[in-house]
Design a protein around this motif. Sequence first.
Motif, PDB file in Angstrom:
ATOM      1  N   ASP A 204       0.830  -1.207   0.000  1.00 32.26           N
ATOM      2  CA  ASP A 204       0.000   0.000   0.000  1.00 32.26           C
ATOM      3  C   ASP A 204       0.861   1.252   0.000  1.00 32.26           C
ATOM      4  O   ASP A 204       0.479   2.279  -0.583  1.00 32.26           O
ATOM      5  CB  ASP A 204      -0.925   0.002   1.220  1.00 32.26           C
TER       6      ASP A 204
ATOM      7  N   ILE B  77      -6.182 -12.526  -1.730  1.00 31.50           N
ATOM      8  CA  ILE B  77      -6.793 -11.472  -0.914  1.00 31.50           C
ATOM      9  C   ILE B  77      -7.646 -10.534  -1.766  1.00 31.50           C
ATOM     10  O   ILE B  77      -8.692 -10.056  -1.329  1.00 31.50           O
ATOM     11  CB  ILE B  77      -5.702 -10.688  -0.163  1.00 31.50           C
ATOM     12  N   SER B  78      -7.211 -10.272  -2.994  1.00 33.65           N
ATOM     13  CA  SER B  78      -7.902  -9.290  -3.828  1.00 33.65           C
ATOM     14  C   SER B  78      -8.973  -9.893  -4.726  1.00 33.65           C
ATOM     15  O   SER B  78      -9.633  -9.159  -5.461  1.00 33.65           O
ATOM     16  CB  SER B  78      -6.877  -8.561  -4.711  1.00 33.65           C
TER      17      SER B  78
ATOM     18  N   SER C 265     -11.892 -11.128  -4.066  1.00 33.41           N
ATOM     19  CA  SER C 265     -13.247 -10.697  -3.711  1.00 33.41           C
ATOM     20  C   SER C 265     -13.391  -9.175  -3.646  1.00 33.41           C
ATOM     21  O   SER C 265     -14.464  -8.680  -3.315  1.00 33.41           O
ATOM     22  CB  SER C 265     -13.651 -11.300  -2.356  1.00 33.41           C
ATOM     23  N   CYS C 266     -12.323  -8.424  -3.964  1.00 36.41           N
ATOM     24  CA  CYS C 266     -12.383  -6.962  -3.890  1.00 36.41           C
ATOM     25  C   CYS C 266     -12.942  -6.379  -5.183  1.00 36.41           C
ATOM     26  O   CYS C 266     -12.702  -6.902  -6.268  1.00 36.41           O
ATOM     27  CB  CYS C 266     -10.989  -6.384  -3.619  1.00 36.41           C
ATOM     28  N   LYS C 267     -13.662  -5.287  -5.058  1.00 34.34           N
ATOM     29  CA  LYS C 267     -14.294  -4.645  -6.211  1.00 34.34           C
ATOM     30  C   LYS C 267     -13.400  -3.592  -6.828  1.00 34.34           C
ATOM     31  O   LYS C 267     -13.300  -3.503  -8.059  1.00 34.34           O
ATOM     32  CB  LYS C 267     -15.626  -4.022  -5.790  1.00 34.34           C
ATOM     33  N   ASP C 268     -12.740  -2.774  -6.019  1.00 34.19           N
ATOM     34  CA  ASP C 268     -11.995  -1.631  -6.520  1.00 34.19           C
ATOM     35  C   ASP C 268     -10.489  -1.841  -6.523  1.00 34.19           C
ATOM     36  O   ASP C 268      -9.725  -0.866  -6.573  1.00 34.19           O
ATOM     37  CB  ASP C 268     -12.324  -0.387  -5.688  1.00 34.19           C
ATOM     38  N   GLN C 269     -10.040  -3.061  -6.465  1.00 34.28           N
ATOM     39  CA  GLN C 269      -8.608  -3.333  -6.589  1.00 34.28           C
ATOM     40  C   GLN C 269      -8.382  -4.797  -6.940  1.00 34.28           C
ATOM     41  O   GLN C 269      -9.251  -5.637  -6.718  1.00 34.28           O
ATOM     42  CB  GLN C 269      -7.865  -2.980  -5.294  1.00 34.28           C
ATOM     43  N   SER C 270      -7.222  -5.063  -7.508  1.00 35.12           N
ATOM     44  CA  SER C 270      -6.872  -6.435  -7.858  1.00 35.12           C
ATOM     45  C   SER C 270      -5.365  -6.525  -8.041  1.00 35.12           C
ATOM     46  O   SER C 270      -4.711  -5.545  -8.431  1.00 35.12           O
ATOM     47  CB  SER C 270      -7.586  -6.866  -9.146  1.00 35.12           C
TER      48      SER C 270
ATOM     49  N   ARG D 149      -0.795  -4.551  -9.938  1.00 36.53           N
ATOM     50  CA  ARG D 149      -1.799  -4.197  -8.933  1.00 36.53           C
ATOM     51  C   ARG D 149      -2.438  -2.865  -9.300  1.00 36.53           C
ATOM     52  O   ARG D 149      -1.727  -1.896  -9.604  1.00 36.53           O
ATOM     53  CB  ARG D 149      -1.174  -4.096  -7.537  1.00 36.53           C
TER      54      ARG D 149
ATOM     55  N   VAL E 184      -5.604  -0.008  -8.118  1.00 36.61           N
ATOM     56  CA  VAL E 184      -6.477   0.435  -7.029  1.00 36.61           C
ATOM     57  C   VAL E 184      -7.279   1.629  -7.527  1.00 36.61           C
ATOM     58  O   VAL E 184      -6.730   2.551  -8.134  1.00 36.61           O
ATOM     59  CB  VAL E 184      -5.668   0.820  -5.778  1.00 36.61           C
TER      60      VAL E 184
END
Length: 407
Positions: free
Chosen positions: A133, A253-254, A256-261, A285, A287
């Motif tokens: 991050d 981890i990513s 199931s994420c909508k706004d990042q992969s 990556r 975001v």
Amino acid sequence: MLLTQGMYARNIIFISFKRLNTGYVRNDKFRLLFEERASYGKIRGYHRRFSFWLQEQSLQVTRACTKQFEFILAQRVRRSIQIFHLYTRIWDEITLKRFIRSWTQRCTRNARHFLLSAAGVSVYNWNTERISDEEINRYRREIEEIERLRKSTIICPECNLRIKFDEKQPNVTYCESHGAPIIENEGWQPFMDRKDMLVWRKKEPNDLYTYKIYGSFPDVTAEDFLQVQIDIDYRKKWDTNACVVQLIESDPISVSCKDQSTDIIYWEIKWPVMFLNRDYVYQRRWVIDRENGLIILISKGTTHPDVPVKPGVYRVTTYWSYLVIKAHKDFDEPGIEIGLTYYDDPGINIASVTTWVAMNGLSDFIGRMRKAALDYYQYKISRKERQEKDAEEIEEDATTITRVATF
């Protein structure tokens, strides 16, 4: 035949005994004995005749069973062919071959990797290799930094007009009277001036260059420009230099994420005939920061056990890029600014060659990327229509398959 011989033998015996002793022959016990023997001979004769008949009929019975088996087998084969044709309507031939080839490759992989995948364990160490991050946050003000670089290098301090350092572009007013020199800022030198695009470069210790690109596209949405980067299927359509683009693995981890992969990508690109093609294995990556209207996409070269070095292709091991997309308004409305900084070592340290590649490749690549972003809206519509049509065909084919299976 045997029955006839038995009858002749019985008659001879009766005649002989009649001549010797007519009374004894007429005795009831002796007569009953001979009648029983005669009956046994008939039964035995019938048994032999039945066995002989059964032997003659066995060949015909075998042929009948064979024909029945062939008929059943033909029915099964015909049903399988019908089902296969139904599925080839669902998937075209190329997709079906790709699916078969992919499945074959999966089955022939190293047993350890296969078992780990089946158990849901990745062979890539995401805990140590994942883009952090902190690195993402480092580029949140990239567009503002590029604006400061632009003012300090190619804007005349006297008249605030652009200094000419490359080809003149339409609708741009250049400084003509002050003769302001081109200024270098922290090693960044102006390199290319194109329509809606500026390029700087910075020389590295190995005599290669890092490039920084600024673009302003009033007719492109941030969402579409992002999809041009991450939609692998669409990338194969618009990027004519891409031989292979493949998703190798995604960060658990990513997923199931909508706004990042975060993903591992394999990418092979064409080079001129005299050179080997170049390929890359990199972690990507992205975001989406909806609050600040930003999209940050970072790519860095990495290694992955599922993508070994290919013979006849040069593997680029040193590669990184940072792309920042800033929306003027909303993500789905036209109007964006982009800042792209990248570096790679293609294995050729000849200044003339690398300069030629940069001069011809950069502007062409950015232009095709912009055109692809403009066309992505139509691509989405056609893809949605195609998906709806495929869903209808699948439903029809499923009904047909059910009927065939029932039959």
